[in-house]
Design a protein around this motif. Sequence first.
Motif, PDB file in Angstrom:
ATOM      1  N   THR A  92       0.839  -1.204   0.000  1.00 49.26           N
ATOM      2  CA  THR A  92       0.000   0.000   0.000  1.00 49.26           C
ATOM      3  C   THR A  92       0.873   1.253   0.000  1.00 49.26           C
ATOM      4  O   THR A  92       0.573   2.238  -0.683  1.00 49.26           O
ATOM      5  CB  THR A  92      -0.939   0.003   1.225  1.00 49.26           C
ATOM      6  OG1 THR A  92      -1.796  -1.145   1.160  1.00 49.26           O
ATOM      7  CG2 THR A  92      -1.808   1.253   1.237  1.00 49.26           C
ATOM      8  N   MET A  95       2.093   1.649  -3.482  1.00 48.76           N
ATOM      9  CA  MET A  95       1.054   2.225  -4.342  1.00 48.76           C
ATOM     10  C   MET A  95       1.023   3.745  -4.188  1.00 48.76           C
ATOM     11  O   MET A  95       0.907   4.486  -5.173  1.00 48.76           O
ATOM     12  CB  MET A  95      -0.311   1.631  -3.988  1.00 48.76           C
ATOM     13  CG  MET A  95      -1.481   2.203  -4.775  1.00 48.76           C
ATOM     14  SD  MET A  95      -1.433   1.826  -6.552  1.00 48.76           S
ATOM     15  CE  MET A  95      -1.951   0.094  -6.531  1.00 48.76           C
ATOM     16  N   LEU A 103      -5.284   4.296  -3.168  1.00 51.40           N
ATOM     17  CA  LEU A 103      -5.746   2.919  -3.312  1.00 51.40           C
ATOM     18  C   LEU A 103      -4.924   2.020  -2.407  1.00 51.40           C
ATOM     19  O   LEU A 103      -3.698   1.980  -2.485  1.00 51.40           O
ATOM     20  CB  LEU A 103      -5.594   2.479  -4.767  1.00 51.40           C
ATOM     21  CG  LEU A 103      -6.239   1.170  -5.206  1.00 51.40           C
ATOM     22  CD1 LEU A 103      -7.748   1.214  -5.009  1.00 51.40           C
ATOM     23  CD2 LEU A 103      -5.924   0.892  -6.673  1.00 51.40           C
ATOM     24  N   LEU A 105      -4.036  -1.859  -0.696  1.00 57.71           N
ATOM     25  CA  LEU A 105      -3.999  -3.250  -1.118  1.00 57.71           C
ATOM     26  C   LEU A 105      -3.861  -4.176   0.086  1.00 57.71           C
ATOM     27  O   LEU A 105      -3.274  -3.813   1.096  1.00 57.71           O
ATOM     28  CB  LEU A 105      -2.838  -3.510  -2.073  1.00 57.71           C
ATOM     29  CG  LEU A 105      -2.761  -2.661  -3.340  1.00 57.71           C
ATOM     30  CD1 LEU A 105      -1.816  -1.487  -3.132  1.00 57.71           C
ATOM     31  CD2 LEU A 105      -2.286  -3.480  -4.536  1.00 57.71           C
ATOM     32  N   THR A 316      -9.095  -5.610 -10.312  1.00 55.76           N
ATOM     33  CA  THR A 316      -8.248  -4.430 -10.175  1.00 55.76           C
ATOM     34  C   THR A 316      -8.652  -3.339 -11.160  1.00 55.76           C
ATOM     35  O   THR A 316      -8.736  -2.155 -10.799  1.00 55.76           O
ATOM     36  CB  THR A 316      -6.775  -4.800 -10.410  1.00 55.76           C
ATOM     37  OG1 THR A 316      -6.379  -5.754  -9.428  1.00 55.76           O
ATOM     38  CG2 THR A 316      -5.880  -3.585 -10.322  1.00 55.76           C
ATOM     39  N   MET A 320      -9.871   0.253  -9.551  1.00 62.32           N
ATOM     40  CA  MET A 320      -9.151   1.511  -9.726  1.00 62.32           C
ATOM     41  C   MET A 320      -9.990   2.521 -10.506  1.00 62.32           C
ATOM     42  O   MET A 320      -9.900   3.726 -10.262  1.00 62.32           O
ATOM     43  CB  MET A 320      -7.805   1.264 -10.426  1.00 62.32           C
ATOM     44  CG  MET A 320      -7.873   0.946 -11.900  1.00 62.32           C
ATOM     45  SD  MET A 320      -6.186   0.748 -12.582  1.00 62.32           S
ATOM     46  CE  MET A 320      -6.535   0.774 -14.353  1.00 62.32           C
ATOM     47  N   ASP A 346      -0.026  -3.335  -8.468  1.00 68.89           N
ATOM     48  CA  ASP A 346      -1.002  -4.372  -8.132  1.00 68.89           C
ATOM     49  C   ASP A 346      -0.496  -5.757  -8.534  1.00 68.89           C
ATOM     50  O   ASP A 346      -0.691  -6.728  -7.805  1.00 68.89           O
ATOM     51  CB  ASP A 346      -2.326  -4.072  -8.831  1.00 68.89           C
ATOM     52  CG  ASP A 346      -3.448  -4.992  -8.383  1.00 68.89           C
ATOM     53  OD1 ASP A 346      -4.113  -4.675  -7.386  1.00 68.89           O
ATOM     54  OD2 ASP A 346      -3.642  -6.042  -9.032  1.00 68.89           O
ATOM     55  N   SER A 363      -6.059  -4.760  -5.038  1.00 70.83           N
ATOM     56  CA  SER A 363      -6.616  -3.459  -4.680  1.00 70.83           C
ATOM     57  C   SER A 363      -7.976  -3.624  -4.014  1.00 70.83           C
ATOM     58  O   SER A 363      -8.772  -4.470  -4.418  1.00 70.83           O
ATOM     59  CB  SER A 363      -6.755  -2.589  -5.931  1.00 70.83           C
ATOM     60  OG  SER A 363      -5.504  -2.414  -6.565  1.00 70.83           O
ATOM     61  N   SER A 367     -11.148   1.283  -0.281  1.00 76.57           N
ATOM     62  CA  SER A 367     -10.416   2.545  -0.383  1.00 76.57           C
ATOM     63  C   SER A 367     -11.364   3.704  -0.644  1.00 76.57           C
ATOM     64  O   SER A 367     -11.025   4.866  -0.376  1.00 76.57           O
ATOM     65  CB  SER A 367      -9.382   2.462  -1.516  1.00 76.57           C
ATOM     66  OG  SER A 367      -8.509   1.360  -1.340  1.00 76.57           O
ATOM     67  N   SER A 381      -2.602   6.598   0.930  1.00 72.40           N
ATOM     68  CA  SER A 381      -2.159   5.201   0.884  1.00 72.40           C
ATOM     69  C   SER A 381      -0.945   4.972   1.770  1.00 72.40           C
ATOM     70  O   SER A 381      -0.819   3.928   2.423  1.00 72.40           O
ATOM     71  CB  SER A 381      -1.833   4.799  -0.564  1.00 72.40           C
ATOM     72  OG  SER A 381      -2.986   4.847  -1.372  1.00 72.40           O
TER      73      SER A 381
END
Length: 498
Positions: A92, A95, A103, A105, A316, A320, A346, A363, A367, A381
Amino acid sequence: MDNLTRTSTSGSTVGSRSGVDKYFKITERGSTVGREVRGGVVTFFTMAYIIVLNPLILGFAQDADGQFLGGGSGPNLPLIAAATALVAGVMTILMGVVANYPLALATGLGLNAFVAFSIASGMSWADAMGLVVLEGIVILVLVLTGFRSAVFHAVPAQLKTAISVGIGLFIALIGLVDAGFVRRIPDAANTTVPVQLGANGFLDGWPVLVFAFGLVLMVTLYVRKVRGAILISIMITTAVAVAVEAIAKVGPSVDGKQVNPNGWNLNVPSLPDKIIAVPDFGLLGQFSLFGSFERVGFVTAALFVFTLMLADFFDTMGTMTAIGAEAGLLDEDGVPPNSQRILIVDSLAAAAGGAAGVSSNTSYIESASGVGEGARTGLASVVTGVLFLLATIFAPLVAIIPNEAAVPALVLVGFLMMQQVKNIEWDDLEIALPAFLTIVLMPFTYSISVGIGAGFLAYVLIKLVRGKPGEVHPLMWVVSALFVVYFFIDPIRQLLGA
Protein backbone atom coordinates in the motif's frame (compact mmCIF):
# COMPACT_ATOMS: atom_id res chain seq x y z
CA MET A 1 -3.86 35.35 -8.30
CA ASP A 2 -5.74 34.34 -5.14
CA ASN A 3 -5.21 30.63 -5.81
CA LEU A 4 -1.56 31.22 -6.55
CA THR A 5 -1.16 33.18 -3.33
CA ARG A 6 -2.82 30.47 -1.26
CA THR A 7 -0.62 27.79 -2.78
CA SER A 8 2.52 29.78 -2.20
CA THR A 9 1.55 30.64 1.37
CA SER A 10 0.66 27.08 2.30
CA GLY A 11 3.83 25.83 0.68
CA SER A 12 6.02 28.23 2.64
CA THR A 13 4.32 27.62 5.98
CA VAL A 14 6.09 24.33 6.60
CA GLY A 15 9.06 23.42 4.42
CA SER A 16 8.58 19.66 4.74
CA ARG A 17 4.95 19.96 3.78
CA SER A 18 5.92 21.85 0.65
CA GLY A 19 7.92 18.85 -0.53
CA VAL A 20 5.09 16.46 0.35
CA ASP A 21 2.58 18.73 -1.38
CA LYS A 22 4.63 18.87 -4.56
CA TYR A 23 5.41 15.16 -4.68
CA PHE A 24 1.84 13.97 -4.11
CA LYS A 25 0.22 16.93 -5.97
CA ILE A 26 -2.04 17.50 -2.97
CA THR A 27 -3.00 21.10 -3.72
CA GLU A 28 -3.23 20.37 -7.43
CA ARG A 29 -5.87 17.73 -6.74
CA GLY A 30 -7.83 20.00 -4.42
CA SER A 31 -6.90 18.32 -1.15
CA THR A 32 -4.89 19.02 1.99
CA VAL A 33 -2.42 17.05 4.07
CA GLY A 34 -5.03 16.82 6.84
CA ARG A 35 -7.62 15.32 4.51
CA GLU A 36 -5.11 12.81 3.14
CA VAL A 37 -4.11 11.68 6.63
CA ARG A 38 -7.74 11.42 7.72
CA GLY A 39 -8.65 9.51 4.56
CA GLY A 40 -5.76 7.09 5.05
CA VAL A 41 -6.81 6.37 8.63
CA VAL A 42 -10.42 5.77 7.61
CA THR A 43 -9.36 3.40 4.82
CA PHE A 44 -7.27 1.40 7.29
CA PHE A 45 -10.09 1.00 9.78
CA THR A 46 -12.49 0.11 6.98
CA MET A 47 -10.34 -2.74 5.68
CA ALA A 48 -8.26 -3.73 8.74
CA TYR A 49 -10.62 -6.67 9.21
CA ILE A 50 -8.50 -8.55 6.68
CA ILE A 51 -5.77 -8.91 9.35
CA VAL A 52 -8.30 -10.93 11.32
CA LEU A 53 -10.22 -12.56 8.52
CA ASN A 54 -7.36 -13.79 6.33
CA PRO A 55 -5.88 -15.97 9.11
CA LEU A 56 -9.31 -17.46 9.76
CA ILE A 57 -9.74 -18.35 6.07
CA LEU A 58 -6.22 -19.65 5.47
CA GLY A 59 -5.29 -20.77 8.97
CA PHE A 60 -7.76 -23.61 9.44
CA ALA A 61 -7.57 -25.06 5.92
CA GLN A 62 -5.26 -28.00 5.35
CA ASP A 63 -3.35 -28.85 2.21
CA ALA A 64 -3.32 -32.20 0.42
CA ASP A 65 -0.72 -33.46 2.90
CA GLY A 66 -2.88 -32.53 5.89
CA GLN A 67 -0.56 -29.66 6.82
CA PHE A 68 -1.62 -26.26 8.15
CA LEU A 69 -0.22 -23.07 6.63
CA GLY A 70 3.15 -22.39 8.22
CA GLY A 71 3.54 -25.97 9.37
CA GLY A 72 2.86 -27.31 12.83
CA SER A 73 0.16 -29.57 14.22
CA GLY A 74 -2.50 -26.86 14.24
CA PRO A 75 -3.41 -23.38 13.01
CA ASN A 76 -0.92 -20.56 13.59
CA LEU A 77 -3.12 -17.50 13.27
CA PRO A 78 -0.66 -14.88 14.60
CA LEU A 79 1.92 -16.02 12.02
CA ILE A 80 -0.54 -15.47 9.16
CA ALA A 81 -1.82 -12.19 10.64
CA ALA A 82 1.70 -10.75 10.88
CA ALA A 83 2.54 -11.60 7.27
CA THR A 84 -0.87 -10.35 6.08
CA ALA A 85 -0.34 -6.95 7.73
CA LEU A 86 3.28 -6.72 6.56
CA VAL A 87 2.57 -7.30 2.87
CA ALA A 88 -0.51 -5.05 2.94
CA GLY A 89 1.54 -2.28 4.55
CA VAL A 90 4.51 -2.49 2.18
CA MET A 91 2.44 -2.75 -1.01
CA THR A 92 0.00 0.00 0.00
CA ILE A 93 2.92 2.34 0.72
CA LEU A 94 4.38 1.38 -2.67
CA MET A 95 1.05 2.22 -4.34
CA GLY A 96 1.09 5.65 -2.72
CA VAL A 97 4.73 6.47 -3.48
CA VAL A 98 4.97 5.02 -7.00
CA ALA A 99 1.45 5.50 -8.42
CA ASN A 100 0.30 8.44 -6.24
CA TYR A 101 -3.19 7.00 -6.00
CA PRO A 102 -5.51 6.68 -2.96
CA LEU A 103 -5.75 2.92 -3.31
CA ALA A 104 -4.92 0.39 -0.58
CA LEU A 105 -4.00 -3.25 -1.12
CA ALA A 106 -4.28 -6.40 0.98
CA THR A 107 -4.99 -10.10 0.62
CA GLY A 108 -7.98 -10.46 -1.68
CA LEU A 109 -11.18 -11.96 -0.33
CA GLY A 110 -12.40 -14.62 -2.71
CA LEU A 111 -8.86 -15.16 -3.93
CA ASN A 112 -7.75 -16.37 -0.50
CA ALA A 113 -10.80 -18.63 -0.28
CA PHE A 114 -9.97 -20.04 -3.71
CA VAL A 115 -6.39 -20.71 -2.64
CA ALA A 116 -7.48 -22.33 0.63
CA PHE A 117 -10.40 -24.47 -0.54
CA SER A 118 -9.68 -25.18 -4.21
CA ILE A 119 -5.92 -25.05 -4.76
CA ALA A 120 -4.20 -26.07 -1.51
CA SER A 121 -6.52 -29.04 -1.10
CA GLY A 122 -4.82 -30.68 -4.09
CA MET A 123 -1.18 -29.83 -3.35
CA SER A 124 1.09 -28.44 -0.64
CA TRP A 125 0.79 -24.88 0.70
CA ALA A 126 4.17 -24.04 -0.81
CA ASP A 127 2.99 -25.26 -4.22
CA ALA A 128 -0.25 -23.27 -3.94
CA MET A 129 1.58 -20.06 -3.03
CA GLY A 130 3.96 -20.68 -5.91
CA LEU A 131 0.96 -20.55 -8.25
CA VAL A 132 -0.01 -17.20 -6.72
CA VAL A 133 3.49 -15.88 -7.42
CA LEU A 134 3.25 -17.10 -11.01
CA GLU A 135 -0.14 -15.42 -11.35
CA GLY A 136 1.37 -12.10 -10.29
CA ILE A 137 4.26 -12.52 -12.72
CA VAL A 138 1.88 -13.33 -15.59
CA ILE A 139 -0.24 -10.25 -14.87
CA LEU A 140 2.91 -8.11 -14.67
CA VAL A 141 4.01 -9.37 -18.09
CA LEU A 142 0.55 -8.62 -19.49
CA VAL A 143 0.72 -5.11 -18.10
CA LEU A 144 4.25 -4.38 -19.33
CA THR A 145 3.57 -5.72 -22.84
CA GLY A 146 0.24 -3.92 -23.18
CA PHE A 147 -1.49 -7.27 -23.70
CA ARG A 148 -3.84 -6.53 -20.80
CA SER A 149 -6.27 -4.83 -23.18
CA ALA A 150 -6.61 -8.01 -25.22
CA VAL A 151 -7.17 -10.09 -22.09
CA PHE A 152 -9.62 -7.54 -20.74
CA HIS A 153 -11.74 -7.66 -23.89
CA ALA A 154 -11.55 -11.44 -24.31
CA VAL A 155 -14.07 -12.18 -21.59
CA PRO A 156 -17.48 -10.49 -21.99
CA ALA A 157 -18.00 -7.79 -19.37
CA GLN A 158 -21.19 -9.36 -18.04
CA LEU A 159 -19.46 -12.71 -17.63
CA LYS A 160 -16.81 -10.96 -15.56
CA THR A 161 -19.63 -9.55 -13.46
CA ALA A 162 -21.07 -13.03 -13.02
CA ILE A 163 -17.69 -14.28 -11.77
CA SER A 164 -17.66 -11.61 -9.06
CA VAL A 165 -21.25 -12.40 -8.09
CA GLY A 166 -20.54 -16.12 -7.94
CA ILE A 167 -17.49 -15.56 -5.75
CA GLY A 168 -19.70 -13.44 -3.49
CA LEU A 169 -22.17 -16.30 -3.03
CA PHE A 170 -19.32 -18.74 -2.49
CA ILE A 171 -17.86 -16.51 0.24
CA ALA A 172 -21.25 -16.12 1.91
CA LEU A 173 -21.80 -19.89 1.93
CA ILE A 174 -18.37 -20.44 3.49
CA GLY A 175 -19.29 -17.98 6.22
CA LEU A 176 -22.65 -19.60 6.95
CA VAL A 177 -21.16 -23.10 7.02
CA ASP A 178 -18.17 -22.14 9.17
CA ALA A 179 -20.51 -20.47 11.66
CA GLY A 180 -22.66 -23.60 11.96
CA PHE A 181 -25.67 -21.66 10.71
CA VAL A 182 -25.77 -24.00 7.72
CA ARG A 183 -24.64 -27.60 8.27
CA ARG A 184 -23.47 -30.24 5.86
CA ILE A 185 -25.42 -33.50 6.07
CA PRO A 186 -23.39 -36.71 5.62
CA ASP A 187 -24.46 -38.88 2.69
CA ALA A 188 -27.07 -41.41 3.81
CA ALA A 189 -29.99 -43.31 2.35
CA ASN A 190 -32.51 -41.26 4.32
CA THR A 191 -30.93 -37.89 3.54
CA THR A 192 -33.27 -35.70 1.49
CA VAL A 193 -31.29 -32.44 1.46
CA PRO A 194 -27.53 -31.80 1.15
CA VAL A 195 -27.49 -28.99 3.74
CA GLN A 196 -29.80 -27.78 6.48
CA LEU A 197 -30.30 -25.06 9.09
CA GLY A 198 -28.20 -25.78 12.17
CA ALA A 199 -27.35 -29.23 13.44
CA ASN A 200 -30.92 -30.58 13.48
CA GLY A 201 -32.90 -28.30 11.21
CA PHE A 202 -32.97 -25.43 13.72
CA LEU A 203 -30.44 -23.12 15.37
CA ASP A 204 -28.98 -24.42 18.60
CA GLY A 205 -25.99 -23.58 20.75
CA TRP A 206 -24.19 -20.46 22.00
CA PRO A 207 -21.70 -20.16 19.10
CA VAL A 208 -24.49 -19.89 16.51
CA LEU A 209 -26.16 -17.27 18.70
CA VAL A 210 -22.88 -15.34 18.82
CA PHE A 211 -22.71 -15.49 15.01
CA ALA A 212 -26.29 -14.24 14.71
CA PHE A 213 -25.52 -11.39 17.11
CA GLY A 214 -22.41 -10.48 15.11
CA LEU A 215 -24.28 -10.52 11.82
CA VAL A 216 -27.10 -8.34 13.17
CA LEU A 217 -24.59 -5.91 14.67
CA MET A 218 -22.53 -5.75 11.48
CA VAL A 219 -25.56 -5.13 9.27
CA THR A 220 -26.84 -2.48 11.67
CA LEU A 221 -23.53 -0.62 11.72
CA TYR A 222 -23.11 -0.95 7.98
CA VAL A 223 -26.54 0.37 7.00
CA ARG A 224 -26.02 3.27 9.41
CA LYS A 225 -22.76 3.96 7.54
CA VAL A 226 -20.54 3.66 10.61
CA ARG A 227 -16.86 3.87 9.65
CA GLY A 228 -15.12 0.56 10.22
CA ALA A 229 -18.41 -1.30 10.72
CA ILE A 230 -16.87 -4.70 9.97
CA LEU A 231 -13.90 -4.26 12.29
CA ILE A 232 -16.02 -2.83 15.11
CA SER A 233 -18.47 -5.71 14.80
CA ILE A 234 -15.71 -8.33 14.93
CA MET A 235 -14.20 -6.71 18.02
CA ILE A 236 -17.50 -6.41 19.91
CA THR A 237 -18.67 -9.91 18.93
CA THR A 238 -15.32 -11.34 20.04
CA ALA A 239 -15.75 -9.70 23.45
CA VAL A 240 -19.23 -11.23 23.68
CA ALA A 241 -17.83 -14.63 22.67
CA VAL A 242 -15.10 -14.47 25.33
CA ALA A 243 -17.74 -13.64 27.96
CA VAL A 244 -20.01 -16.46 26.74
CA GLU A 245 -17.22 -19.02 26.89
CA ALA A 246 -16.12 -17.85 30.34
CA ILE A 247 -19.66 -18.31 31.67
CA ALA A 248 -21.06 -21.24 29.66
CA LYS A 249 -17.84 -23.23 29.13
CA VAL A 250 -18.98 -24.30 25.65
CA GLY A 251 -15.67 -25.75 24.51
CA PRO A 252 -14.56 -26.80 21.01
CA SER A 253 -16.73 -28.66 18.51
CA VAL A 254 -14.15 -31.45 18.40
CA ASP A 255 -11.99 -32.30 21.42
CA GLY A 256 -9.97 -35.41 20.72
CA LYS A 257 -12.57 -38.04 19.81
CA GLN A 258 -15.39 -36.19 21.55
CA VAL A 259 -17.75 -34.31 19.20
CA ASN A 260 -19.84 -31.42 20.44
CA PRO A 261 -22.17 -30.24 17.64
CA ASN A 262 -22.88 -27.04 19.57
CA GLY A 263 -19.23 -26.19 20.30
CA TRP A 264 -17.05 -23.47 18.81
CA ASN A 265 -16.35 -24.42 15.21
CA LEU A 266 -12.63 -23.66 14.99
CA ASN A 267 -11.04 -21.98 18.00
CA VAL A 268 -12.32 -21.37 21.49
CA PRO A 269 -12.33 -17.65 22.42
CA SER A 270 -10.10 -16.91 25.41
CA LEU A 271 -7.84 -14.06 26.46
CA PRO A 272 -4.24 -14.37 25.24
CA ASP A 273 -1.20 -14.36 27.53
CA LYS A 274 0.05 -11.24 25.75
CA ILE A 275 -1.42 -8.64 23.41
CA ILE A 276 1.74 -7.15 21.92
CA ALA A 277 4.60 -9.29 20.66
CA VAL A 278 7.50 -9.20 18.25
CA PRO A 279 5.91 -10.31 14.94
CA ASP A 280 6.93 -13.64 13.50
CA PHE A 281 7.47 -13.36 9.74
CA GLY A 282 8.32 -17.02 9.33
CA LEU A 283 5.87 -17.41 6.43
CA LEU A 284 7.96 -15.19 4.15
CA GLY A 285 9.53 -17.18 1.35
CA GLN A 286 7.52 -20.36 1.91
CA PHE A 287 6.57 -21.02 -1.71
CA SER A 288 7.56 -23.42 -4.47
CA LEU A 289 7.39 -21.78 -7.88
CA PHE A 290 6.91 -24.87 -10.03
CA GLY A 291 6.19 -27.61 -7.50
CA SER A 292 2.49 -27.60 -8.38
CA PHE A 293 3.17 -28.63 -11.97
CA GLU A 294 4.81 -31.81 -10.73
CA ARG A 295 2.08 -32.41 -8.15
CA VAL A 296 -1.12 -31.92 -10.20
CA GLY A 297 0.09 -31.68 -13.78
CA PHE A 298 0.58 -28.81 -16.20
CA VAL A 299 -3.05 -28.42 -17.32
CA THR A 300 -4.53 -28.26 -13.83
CA ALA A 301 -1.81 -25.93 -12.55
CA ALA A 302 -2.14 -23.65 -15.59
CA LEU A 303 -5.91 -23.44 -15.11
CA PHE A 304 -5.43 -22.51 -11.46
CA VAL A 305 -3.06 -19.71 -12.49
CA PHE A 306 -5.52 -18.50 -15.12
CA THR A 307 -8.41 -18.53 -12.64
CA LEU A 308 -6.42 -16.49 -10.13
CA MET A 309 -5.28 -14.13 -12.85
CA LEU A 310 -8.79 -13.65 -14.21
CA ALA A 311 -10.33 -12.75 -10.85
CA ASP A 312 -7.40 -10.60 -9.74
CA PHE A 313 -6.77 -8.74 -13.00
CA PHE A 314 -10.33 -7.72 -13.78
CA ASP A 315 -11.18 -6.84 -10.19
CA THR A 316 -8.25 -4.43 -10.18
CA MET A 317 -9.34 -2.75 -13.40
CA GLY A 318 -12.81 -2.22 -12.01
CA THR A 319 -11.62 -1.11 -8.57
CA MET A 320 -9.15 1.51 -9.73
CA THR A 321 -11.71 2.95 -12.14
CA ALA A 322 -14.41 3.08 -9.45
CA ILE A 323 -12.06 4.81 -6.99
CA GLY A 324 -11.00 7.28 -9.67
CA ALA A 325 -14.62 8.09 -10.47
CA GLU A 326 -15.42 8.65 -6.79
CA ALA A 327 -12.39 10.94 -6.41
CA GLY A 328 -12.99 12.78 -9.69
CA LEU A 329 -9.57 11.73 -11.01
CA LEU A 330 -10.54 10.06 -14.30
CA ASP A 331 -9.72 11.67 -17.63
CA GLU A 332 -12.19 12.14 -20.47
CA ASP A 333 -11.73 8.52 -21.50
CA GLY A 334 -12.45 7.25 -18.00
CA VAL A 335 -8.80 6.33 -17.32
CA PRO A 336 -7.18 7.03 -13.91
CA PRO A 337 -3.87 8.94 -13.73
CA ASN A 338 -0.78 6.75 -13.68
CA SER A 339 -2.91 3.71 -14.60
CA GLN A 340 0.13 1.79 -15.85
CA ARG A 341 1.91 2.30 -12.51
CA ILE A 342 -1.22 1.29 -10.59
CA LEU A 343 -1.42 -1.99 -12.50
CA ILE A 344 2.30 -2.66 -12.08
CA VAL A 345 2.13 -2.22 -8.30
CA ASP A 346 -1.00 -4.37 -8.13
CA SER A 347 0.74 -7.11 -10.12
CA LEU A 348 3.75 -6.99 -7.83
CA ALA A 349 1.37 -7.18 -4.85
CA ALA A 350 -0.15 -10.39 -6.19
CA ALA A 351 3.29 -11.99 -6.45
CA ALA A 352 4.37 -10.58 -3.08
CA GLY A 353 1.34 -12.08 -1.37
CA GLY A 354 2.22 -15.52 -2.69
CA ALA A 355 5.88 -15.12 -1.79
CA ALA A 356 4.86 -14.21 1.77
CA GLY A 357 2.50 -17.18 2.04
CA VAL A 358 -0.69 -15.15 2.54
CA SER A 359 -2.31 -15.40 -0.93
CA SER A 360 -2.61 -12.81 -3.67
CA ASN A 361 -2.78 -9.15 -2.62
CA THR A 362 -5.03 -6.91 -4.64
CA SER A 363 -6.62 -3.46 -4.68
CA TYR A 364 -9.47 -2.90 -2.22
CA ILE A 365 -12.73 -1.17 -3.07
CA GLU A 366 -12.86 -0.19 0.63
CA SER A 367 -10.42 2.54 -0.38
CA ALA A 368 -13.54 4.44 -1.40
CA SER A 369 -14.17 5.13 2.29
CA GLY A 370 -10.96 7.15 2.46
CA VAL A 371 -11.85 8.94 -0.74
CA GLY A 372 -15.16 9.82 0.87
CA GLU A 373 -13.18 11.48 3.65
CA GLY A 374 -11.38 13.62 1.09
CA ALA A 375 -8.36 11.52 0.07
CA ARG A 376 -7.20 12.28 -3.45
CA THR A 377 -3.52 11.32 -3.53
CA GLY A 378 -1.05 8.60 -2.66
CA LEU A 379 -0.30 10.20 0.70
CA ALA A 380 -3.48 8.60 2.01
CA SER A 381 -2.16 5.20 0.88
CA VAL A 382 1.13 5.83 2.67
CA VAL A 383 -0.78 6.56 5.89
CA THR A 384 -2.85 3.39 5.48
CA GLY A 385 0.27 1.35 4.80
CA VAL A 386 2.09 2.66 7.87
CA LEU A 387 -0.89 1.71 10.04
CA PHE A 388 -0.81 -1.82 8.59
CA LEU A 389 2.88 -2.09 9.51
CA LEU A 390 2.14 -0.95 13.05
CA ALA A 391 -0.59 -3.60 13.26
CA THR A 392 1.98 -6.40 12.89
CA ILE A 393 2.91 -6.18 16.57
CA PHE A 394 -0.71 -6.88 17.56
CA ALA A 395 -0.88 -10.20 15.70
CA PRO A 396 -1.45 -12.28 18.92
CA LEU A 397 -4.86 -10.64 19.31
CA VAL A 398 -6.26 -12.70 16.43
CA ALA A 399 -5.81 -15.88 18.47
CA ILE A 400 -8.78 -14.95 20.68
CA ILE A 401 -11.20 -14.34 17.79
CA PRO A 402 -13.58 -17.26 17.14
CA ASN A 403 -14.71 -18.03 13.64
CA GLU A 404 -18.29 -17.21 14.62
CA ALA A 405 -17.28 -13.60 15.35
CA ALA A 406 -15.46 -13.02 12.06
CA VAL A 407 -17.45 -14.88 9.41
CA PRO A 408 -20.40 -12.44 9.46
CA ALA A 409 -17.99 -10.32 7.40
CA LEU A 410 -18.01 -13.01 4.71
CA VAL A 411 -21.79 -12.84 4.54
CA LEU A 412 -21.73 -9.04 4.26
CA VAL A 413 -18.97 -9.07 1.63
CA GLY A 414 -21.00 -11.68 -0.27
CA PHE A 415 -23.93 -9.26 -0.29
CA LEU A 416 -21.73 -6.43 -1.57
CA MET A 417 -20.44 -8.57 -4.43
CA MET A 418 -23.94 -9.84 -5.18
CA GLN A 419 -25.13 -6.30 -5.89
CA GLN A 420 -23.36 -6.41 -9.24
CA VAL A 421 -25.93 -8.93 -10.53
CA LYS A 422 -28.11 -6.03 -11.70
CA ASN A 423 -25.54 -5.32 -14.45
CA ILE A 424 -26.32 -8.61 -16.23
CA GLU A 425 -28.88 -8.57 -19.05
CA TRP A 426 -31.09 -11.46 -17.99
CA ASP A 427 -33.26 -11.17 -21.12
CA ASP A 428 -30.27 -12.03 -23.32
CA LEU A 429 -29.94 -15.83 -23.27
CA GLU A 430 -26.46 -15.71 -24.80
CA ILE A 431 -25.11 -14.10 -21.65
CA ALA A 432 -27.80 -14.92 -19.06
CA LEU A 433 -27.39 -18.71 -19.16
CA PRO A 434 -23.57 -18.66 -18.92
CA ALA A 435 -23.82 -16.06 -16.15
CA PHE A 436 -26.37 -18.18 -14.27
CA LEU A 437 -24.18 -21.29 -14.45
CA THR A 438 -21.14 -19.30 -13.35
CA ILE A 439 -22.97 -17.88 -10.35
CA VAL A 440 -24.78 -20.97 -9.06
CA LEU A 441 -22.08 -23.57 -9.62
CA MET A 442 -19.48 -21.77 -7.52
CA PRO A 443 -21.36 -22.23 -4.22
CA PHE A 444 -23.15 -25.44 -5.28
CA THR A 445 -19.89 -27.23 -6.15
CA TYR A 446 -17.81 -25.35 -3.55
CA SER A 447 -15.42 -24.46 -6.37
CA ILE A 448 -14.75 -21.12 -8.06
CA SER A 449 -12.95 -22.71 -11.00
CA VAL A 450 -15.90 -24.99 -11.78
CA GLY A 451 -18.22 -21.99 -12.00
CA ILE A 452 -15.89 -20.08 -14.29
CA GLY A 453 -15.31 -23.10 -16.52
CA ALA A 454 -19.02 -23.87 -16.84
CA GLY A 455 -19.77 -20.25 -17.69
CA PHE A 456 -17.06 -20.09 -20.35
CA LEU A 457 -18.10 -23.35 -21.96
CA ALA A 458 -21.78 -22.36 -21.95
CA TYR A 459 -20.97 -19.01 -23.55
CA VAL A 460 -18.90 -20.56 -26.34
CA LEU A 461 -21.46 -23.34 -26.93
CA ILE A 462 -24.43 -20.97 -27.18
CA LYS A 463 -22.57 -18.70 -29.61
CA LEU A 464 -21.65 -21.75 -31.68
CA VAL A 465 -25.16 -23.25 -31.89
CA ARG A 466 -26.60 -19.84 -32.74
CA GLY A 467 -24.21 -19.52 -35.64
CA LYS A 468 -22.13 -16.72 -34.11
CA PRO A 469 -18.71 -18.30 -33.56
CA GLY A 470 -17.04 -15.19 -34.94
CA GLU A 471 -18.25 -13.21 -31.93
CA VAL A 472 -16.15 -15.34 -29.57
CA HIS A 473 -12.69 -13.98 -28.84
CA PRO A 474 -9.93 -16.45 -29.86
CA LEU A 475 -8.65 -16.49 -26.28
CA MET A 476 -12.07 -17.70 -25.12
CA TRP A 477 -11.81 -20.70 -27.46
CA VAL A 478 -8.39 -21.56 -26.05
CA VAL A 479 -9.48 -21.20 -22.45
CA SER A 480 -12.69 -23.17 -23.03
CA ALA A 481 -10.67 -26.00 -24.56
CA LEU A 482 -8.47 -26.03 -21.46
CA PHE A 483 -11.55 -26.21 -19.25
CA VAL A 484 -12.82 -29.22 -21.22
CA VAL A 485 -9.56 -30.96 -20.43
CA TYR A 486 -9.84 -29.80 -16.81
CA PHE A 487 -13.36 -31.21 -16.34
CA PHE A 488 -12.55 -34.54 -17.99
CA ILE A 489 -8.96 -34.91 -16.82
CA ASP A 490 -9.53 -38.29 -15.16
CA PRO A 491 -11.23 -39.97 -18.16
CA ILE A 492 -8.53 -38.52 -20.41
CA ARG A 493 -5.82 -39.91 -18.14
CA GLN A 494 -7.49 -43.33 -18.19
CA LEU A 495 -7.84 -43.18 -21.96
CA LEU A 496 -4.17 -42.36 -22.35
CA GLY A 497 -3.20 -44.91 -19.73
CA ALA A 498 -1.55 -42.22 -17.62
